[in-house]
Scaffold this motif. Structure first.
Motif, PDB file in Angstrom:
ATOM      1  N   PRO A  56     -31.469  20.760 -62.158  1.00 36.14           N
ATOM      2  CA  PRO A  56     -30.441  19.744 -61.889  1.00 36.14           C
ATOM      3  C   PRO A  56     -31.057  18.428 -61.414  1.00 36.14           C
ATOM      4  O   PRO A  56     -32.249  18.359 -61.086  1.00 36.14           O
ATOM      5  CB  PRO A  56     -29.608  20.385 -60.778  1.00 36.14           C
ATOM      6  N   GLU A  57     -30.253  17.392 -61.372  1.00 29.90           N
ATOM      7  CA  GLU A  57     -30.683  16.119 -60.792  1.00 29.90           C
ATOM      8  C   GLU A  57     -30.948  16.327 -59.303  1.00 29.90           C
ATOM      9  O   GLU A  57     -30.478  17.286 -58.688  1.00 29.90           O
ATOM     10  CB  GLU A  57     -29.595  15.055 -60.978  1.00 29.90           C
ATOM     11  N   ILE A  58     -31.719  15.406 -58.705  1.00 23.75           N
ATOM     12  CA  ILE A  58     -32.028  15.487 -57.280  1.00 23.75           C
ATOM     13  C   ILE A  58     -30.739  15.429 -56.450  1.00 23.75           C
ATOM     14  O   ILE A  58     -29.892  14.555 -56.654  1.00 23.75           O
ATOM     15  CB  ILE A  58     -32.963  14.341 -56.852  1.00 23.75           C
ATOM     16  N   LYS A  59     -30.594  16.370 -55.534  1.00 24.69           N
ATOM     17  CA  LYS A  59     -29.432  16.419 -54.645  1.00 24.69           C
ATOM     18  C   LYS A  59     -29.887  16.148 -53.218  1.00 24.69           C
ATOM     19  O   LYS A  59     -30.842  16.755 -52.734  1.00 24.69           O
ATOM     20  CB  LYS A  59     -28.743  17.793 -54.730  1.00 24.69           C
ATOM     21  N   VAL A  60     -29.198  15.225 -52.545  1.00 23.81           N
ATOM     22  CA  VAL A  60     -29.551  14.826 -51.182  1.00 23.81           C
ATOM     23  C   VAL A  60     -28.693  15.580 -50.175  1.00 23.81           C
ATOM     24  O   VAL A  60     -27.463  15.566 -50.266  1.00 23.81           O
ATOM     25  CB  VAL A  60     -29.360  13.309 -50.998  1.00 23.81           C
ATOM     26  N   ILE A  61     -29.339  16.251 -49.215  1.00 22.05           N
ATOM     27  CA  ILE A  61     -28.644  17.010 -48.180  1.00 22.05           C
ATOM     28  C   ILE A  61     -29.134  16.544 -46.807  1.00 22.05           C
ATOM     29  O   ILE A  61     -30.342  16.517 -46.552  1.00 22.05           O
ATOM     30  CB  ILE A  61     -28.888  18.529 -48.330  1.00 22.05           C
ATOM     31  N   LEU A  62     -28.201  16.164 -45.934  1.00 20.11           N
ATOM     32  CA  LEU A  62     -28.563  15.680 -44.602  1.00 20.11           C
ATOM     33  C   LEU A  62     -28.819  16.844 -43.650  1.00 20.11           C
ATOM     34  O   LEU A  62     -28.087  17.836 -43.653  1.00 20.11           O
ATOM     35  CB  LEU A  62     -27.452  14.802 -44.034  1.00 20.11           C
ATOM     36  N   ARG A  63     -29.868  16.725 -42.842  1.00 21.07           N
ATOM     37  CA  ARG A  63     -30.180  17.719 -41.828  1.00 21.07           C
ATOM     38  C   ARG A  63     -30.001  17.071 -40.453  1.00 21.07           C
ATOM     39  O   ARG A  63     -30.898  16.416 -39.944  1.00 21.07           O
ATOM     40  CB  ARG A  63     -31.623  18.219 -42.001  1.00 21.07           C
ATOM     41  N   GLY A  64     -28.808  17.225 -39.895  1.00 18.32           N
ATOM     42  CA  GLY A  64     -28.511  16.607 -38.609  1.00 18.32           C
ATOM     43  C   GLY A  64     -27.272  15.735 -38.717  1.00 18.32           C
ATOM     44  O   GLY A  64     -26.921  15.253 -39.795  1.00 18.32           O
ATOM     45  N   ASN A  65     -26.614  15.496 -37.568  1.00 18.77           N
ATOM     46  CA  ASN A  65     -25.359  14.739 -37.562  1.00 18.77           C
ATOM     47  C   ASN A  65     -25.566  13.232 -37.522  1.00 18.77           C
ATOM     48  O   ASN A  65     -24.669  12.479 -37.877  1.00 18.77           O
ATOM     49  CB  ASN A  65     -24.504  15.162 -36.353  1.00 18.77           C
ATOM     50  N   ARG A  66     -26.731  12.781 -37.077  1.00 17.96           N
ATOM     51  CA  ARG A  66     -26.944  11.342 -36.908  1.00 17.96           C
ATOM     52  C   ARG A  66     -28.036  10.806 -37.836  1.00 17.96           C
ATOM     53  O   ARG A  66     -28.711   9.843 -37.504  1.00 17.96           O
ATOM     54  CB  ARG A  66     -27.298  11.046 -35.450  1.00 17.96           C
ATOM     55  N   VAL A  67     -28.228  11.446 -38.942  1.00 18.99           N
ATOM     56  CA  VAL A  67     -29.278  11.009 -39.869  1.00 18.99           C
ATOM     57  C   VAL A  67     -28.905   9.678 -40.504  1.00 18.99           C
ATOM     58  O   VAL A  67     -29.687   8.735 -40.517  1.00 18.99           O
ATOM     59  CB  VAL A  67     -29.512  12.073 -40.960  1.00 18.99           C
ATOM     60  N   MET A  68     -27.695   9.578 -41.043  1.00 20.00           N
ATOM     61  CA  MET A  68     -27.205   8.332 -41.627  1.00 20.00           C
ATOM     62  C   MET A  68     -25.692   8.429 -41.798  1.00 20.00           C
ATOM     63  O   MET A  68     -25.133   9.521 -41.894  1.00 20.00           O
ATOM     64  CB  MET A  68     -27.887   8.034 -42.964  1.00 20.00           C
ATOM     65  N   ASN A  69     -25.044   7.268 -41.841  1.00 23.91           N
ATOM     66  CA  ASN A  69     -23.606   7.250 -42.053  1.00 23.91           C
ATOM     67  C   ASN A  69     -23.297   7.269 -43.551  1.00 23.91           C
ATOM     68  O   ASN A  69     -24.206   7.279 -44.383  1.00 23.91           O
ATOM     69  CB  ASN A  69     -22.954   6.041 -41.367  1.00 23.91           C
ATOM     70  N   GLU A  70     -22.012   7.265 -43.894  1.00 21.51           N
ATOM     71  CA  GLU A  70     -21.611   7.391 -45.291  1.00 21.51           C
ATOM     72  C   GLU A  70     -22.123   6.242 -46.147  1.00 21.51           C
ATOM     73  O   GLU A  70     -22.548   6.442 -47.294  1.00 21.51           O
ATOM     74  CB  GLU A  70     -20.080   7.480 -45.386  1.00 21.51           C
ATOM     75  N   GLU A  71     -22.066   5.032 -45.616  1.00 20.42           N
ATOM     76  CA  GLU A  71     -22.531   3.869 -46.370  1.00 20.42           C
ATOM     77  C   GLU A  71     -24.036   3.939 -46.604  1.00 20.42           C
ATOM     78  O   GLU A  71     -24.525   3.632 -47.701  1.00 20.42           O
ATOM     79  CB  GLU A  71     -22.179   2.582 -45.612  1.00 20.42           C
ATOM     80  N   GLU A  72     -24.782   4.346 -45.585  1.00 18.43           N
ATOM     81  CA  GLU A  72     -26.235   4.491 -45.727  1.00 18.43           C
ATOM     82  C   GLU A  72     -26.569   5.581 -46.741  1.00 18.43           C
ATOM     83  O   GLU A  72     -27.496   5.428 -47.542  1.00 18.43           O
ATOM     84  CB  GLU A  72     -26.857   4.824 -44.376  1.00 18.43           C
ATOM     85  N   LEU A  73     -25.818   6.677 -46.699  1.00 19.84           N
ATOM     86  CA  LEU A  73     -26.052   7.765 -47.648  1.00 19.84           C
ATOM     87  C   LEU A  73     -25.792   7.304 -49.074  1.00 19.84           C
ATOM     88  O   LEU A  73     -26.564   7.621 -49.989  1.00 19.84           O
ATOM     89  CB  LEU A  73     -25.156   8.962 -47.302  1.00 19.84           C
ATOM     90  N   LYS A  74     -24.735   6.556 -49.267  1.00 16.09           N
ATOM     91  CA  LYS A  74     -24.412   6.026 -50.596  1.00 16.09           C
ATOM     92  C   LYS A  74     -25.539   5.126 -51.108  1.00 16.09           C
ATOM     93  O   LYS A  74     -25.980   5.250 -52.253  1.00 16.09           O
ATOM     94  CB  LYS A  74     -23.104   5.241 -50.529  1.00 16.09           C
ATOM     95  N   ASN A  75     -26.021   4.224 -50.247  1.00 16.24           N
ATOM     96  CA  ASN A  75     -27.108   3.326 -50.634  1.00 16.24           C
ATOM     97  C   ASN A  75     -28.399   4.091 -50.893  1.00 16.24           C
ATOM     98  O   ASN A  75     -29.162   3.753 -51.803  1.00 16.24           O
ATOM     99  CB  ASN A  75     -27.331   2.270 -49.552  1.00 16.24           C
ATOM    100  N   TYR A  76     -28.645   5.112 -50.079  1.00 14.54           N
ATOM    101  CA  TYR A  76     -29.852   5.927 -50.232  1.00 14.54           C
ATOM    102  C   TYR A  76     -29.862   6.606 -51.599  1.00 14.54           C
ATOM    103  O   TYR A  76     -30.857   6.585 -52.318  1.00 14.54           O
ATOM    104  CB  TYR A  76     -29.916   6.967 -49.116  1.00 14.54           C
TER     105      TYR A  76
END
Length: 402
Positions: A56-76
């Motif tokens: 599959p394509e690369i899938k991004v999974i956050l480890r922790g509650n304060r890693v990044m907000n929704e906007e940062e995740l979208k940009n990432y």
């Protein structure tokens, strides 16, 4: 329009269409890697297996509650997708395959031939022979893996935060790291070590420079530097000291070099590990050369603060206080405020105006020792030179100074 013209497409028909598209991509990849005629050696049964077990394509999974907000995740995710689509591996035939396609379709084909192809396939020996130089045990594959991981690591730099910490991803579940990988990457945020430092009579928060540990995913390997590594020879004790940076230095780097501030600690870690630090030693401080790839863009101003090194600020190559900036001032009489007005005290002007494409200005900046900025601008602007503005205003301004 009659209802009969709106015939529904069955799930089986959709799957058949997807398989055909997948087979077409595999054929192209196969030809780019080993040439024509080899894709045909794969029977339909093998192609169906490749489709079934495709990565599959690369899938991004956050480890922790304060890693990044929704906007940062979208940009990432968006930046990561752009990086993987715009960067390429080069095959042994001189062809190019995007990182995005290599990490999915190319790898499932390569892994199948290396690990799964058996004698039941008539042309298995030919397939293994021609693909062997690409196997995961080869130097070629190791270099591609390193390149891809480094490019993906660049994406972490955009979310560096002086107070919140450094972002990094773990890639042990990627297919390039292990056969049968899920292409999931986990994103972590490493906590920074900060302290108070008296700087010019004021207490300021400074952050310790470190690089993410290759052993423990949530820890730093802190950077320590000997005086001799920074070009200082007349010292009583050549012992390593930790290096810190004040926020001002990171702000000036991002503003003037127009690059993410997270690059600073990665760069410091790299040059110390490689023993490639280049400095100019002054009385009370030193200038550490800063490069983006192979392009020199300025200097970090570093001073000794009793038990630590401190990055005080970042000087762009044309700034006063650098050899190149001082030379430019001698040649043009452009003072600090003049250069600020023209924006040539940072990279902005070289990205907005066609300075590098103007023969007269290019010659001027080359003569002042700023040729690396011209080459850097060439690289960045190579696909958008038509949108650059004329730099004639610089000529008019310099004429007023005469």
């Amino acid at each position: 329009m009659t209802k009969s013209s709106h015939r529904k497409i069955s799930y089986g028909q959709k799957e058949q269409a997807r398989r055909r598209v997948f087979y077409h991509r595999l054929r192209i990849i196969c030809e780019k890697m080993v040439g024509k005629g080899y894709f045909e050696l794969l029977p339909e049964s093998s192609l169906r297996l490749l489709y079934l077990y495709r990565y599959p394509e690369i899938k991004v999974i956050l480890r922790g509650n304060r890693v990044m907000n929704e906007e940062e995740l979208k940009n990432y995710k968006q930046t990561l997708a752009e990086l993987l689509s715009s960067q390429y591996i080069e095959t042994l035939l001189g062809e190019k395959i995007s990182y995005a396609r290599f990490l999915t379709d190319a790898l499932v084909l390569l892994h199948y031939i290396q690990y799964r192809v058996g004698t039941r396939i008539k042309g298995f020996s030919k397939l293994r022979e021609v693909f062997a130089p690409y196997f995961t045990t080869t130097e070629w594959f190791g270099q591609q893996r390193t390149n891809i991981i480094q490019i993906m690591s660049i994406n972490d730099l955009q979310l560096y935060d002086f107070y919140r910490g450094t972002v990094r991803f773990s890639f042990d579940r990627m297919a390039i790291e292990q056969f049968g990988g899920t292409n999931e990457i986990y994103i972590h945020r490493l906590v920074h070590s900060t302290t108070l430092q008296n700087i010019d009579g004021k207490k300021r928060i400074i952050v310790r420079m470190g690089v993410p540990s290759p052993v423990k995913i949530d820890e730093f390997d802190w950077i320590s530097i000997k005086p001799s590594q920074l070009g200082l020879t007349n010292v009583d004790e050549d012992i390593p000291l930790p290096i810190y940076a004040q926020q001002h230095a990171l702000d000036r780097f991002e503003e003037r070099a127009v690059f993410w501030r997270g690059y600073v600690q990665a760069y410091i870690g790299y040059i110390i590990r490689e023993g490639s630090a280049r400095t100019i030693v002054k009385k009370d401080y030193l200038l550490l050369e800063c490069y983006l790839a192979t392009h020199k863009v300025g200097y970090f101003v570093i001073s000794l603060q009793r038990d630590k090194w401190l990055i005080r600020t970042f000087l762009f190559l044309t700034n006063s206080g650098t050899p190149e900036g001082n030379k430019l001032e001698e040649m043009t009489n452009l003072k600090l405020l003049d250069r600020k007005h023209l924006m040539i005290d940072c990279m902005d002007a070289f990205l907005l105006y066609d300075i590098a494409g103007d023969k007269g200005l290019r010659k001027l900046f080359n003569k002042a020792g700023c040729g690396s900025l011209m080459k850097y601008a060439d690289q960045i602007n190579k696909h958008g030179k038509e949108s650059l503005k004329s730099p004639d205003f610089i000529y008019r301004y310099m004429a007023m100074l005469k």
